[in-house]
Design an enzyme around this catalytic site. Structure first.
Site, PDB file in Angstrom:
ATOM      1  N   GLU A  33       1.641   1.788 -10.123  1.00  0.00           N
ATOM      2  CA  GLU A  33       0.996   2.472  -8.992  1.00  0.00           C
ATOM      3  C   GLU A  33       2.026   2.822  -7.921  1.00  0.00           C
ATOM      4  OE1 GLU A  33      -2.082   1.265  -5.398  1.00  0.00           O
ATOM      5  OE2 GLU A  33      -2.005   0.037  -7.210  1.00  0.00           O
TER       6      GLU A  33
ATOM      7  N   ASP B 270       2.658   6.682  -6.867  1.00  0.00           N
ATOM      8  CA  ASP B 270       2.440   7.142  -5.497  1.00  0.00           C
ATOM      9  C   ASP B 270       3.594   8.029  -5.030  1.00  0.00           C
ATOM     10  OD1 ASP B 270       1.121   6.900  -2.750  1.00  0.00           O
ATOM     11  OD2 ASP B 270       3.090   6.051  -2.343  1.00  0.00           O
TER      12      ASP B 270
ATOM     13  N   GLU C 104      -2.885   6.741  -9.844  1.00  0.00           N
ATOM     14  CA  GLU C 104      -1.479   6.625  -9.435  1.00  0.00           C
ATOM     15  C   GLU C 104      -0.666   5.886 -10.498  1.00  0.00           C
ATOM     16  OE1 GLU C 104      -1.406   6.840  -4.606  1.00  0.00           O
ATOM     17  OE2 GLU C 104      -1.601   4.843  -5.504  1.00  0.00           O
TER      18      GLU C 104
END
Length: 230
Positions: A36, A40, A112
């Site tokens: 993640e 991002d 993400e």
């Protein structure tokens, strides 16, 4: 997994990365939070590039606001639903019974993580292609007027223009430890008897999500405004 990869437009050479991206921390210690983090960053860079090209006449402030709307939890949650992630997430029995597969924050984080997994599996080009597949059409068909204000400000102005009372916000739930706490906030427009909820890692983020969802309801039949720039 084959059907999901078809929807993603990316076939993983390392299938373990795909499984990890779909694994919530409640299921295993080999979960998706590190992916993640990578996703991002790749998401933000790709969205920035797409927005920069789409809104050539806009300044940094406008571009930043558009990017903030696109990388927020609400937008990622919608992308997760389009991908059908609720059916393939790996959750503990307790988290699954508690509705984790439908929780916007968990679904948004998984998107993400998938972007991060694509980055590790195929490089930035693979992550970029995935982000463009998820958000490219939206960016290409929208105008700057849709993105110029944060959701709370836009909601307040929408209501005030119709001489309606401003919304009220209240925290309805908190989950997790202090360093990973999630807030659930309700946005209520009492005069219209409407309520919407939002989640986020801060109260402000949760309020913005709740306001955005309320706006979606209120503006469903409205005509979009005139673009501020193109």
């Amino acid at each position: 997994m084959a059907a999901l990869q078809q929807r993603l437009g990316h076939t993983f050479a390392d299938s373990a990365l795909l499984l990890r991206a779909l694994t919530h921390r409640s299921f295993s210690t080999d979960h998706n939070e590190r992916l993640e983090f990578l996703g991002d960053a790749a998401l933000s860079l790709t969205i920035s590039s797409l927005v920069f090209a789409r809104f050539a006449g806009c300044d940094e402030g406008d571009l930043t606001r558009v990017r903030a709307h696109l990388v927020r939890e609400e937008s990622l949650h919608r992308a997760a639903l389009q991908l059908g992630l609720s059916d393939v997430l790996r959750l503990s029995e307790g988290e699954a019974r508690g509705g984790g597969a439908q929780r916007p924050s968990i679904l948004a984080n998984a998107v993400e993580a998938l972007i991060g997994a694509a980055f590790l599996d195929g490089g930035y080009a693979a992550a970029q292609a995935l982000v463009e597949r998820l958000f490219g059409a939206l960016i290409a068909t929208t105008d700057m007027a849709s993105w110029t204000k944060d959701a709370k400000t836009e909601l307040q102005e929408w209501l005030q223009a119709r001489r309606l009372a401003v919304p009220a916000y209240r925290i309805t739930a908190t989950r997790g430890q202090a360093h990973t706490q999630m807030f659930e906030v309700e946005c209520a427009v009492a005069v219209l008897n409407l309520q919407q909820t939002g989640e986020g890692r801060s109260r402000r983020t949760a309020e913005q999500e709740a306001a955005a969802r309320m706006l979606d309801v209120l503006k469903a039949a409205d005509t979009p405004g005139t673009p501020l720039c193109s």
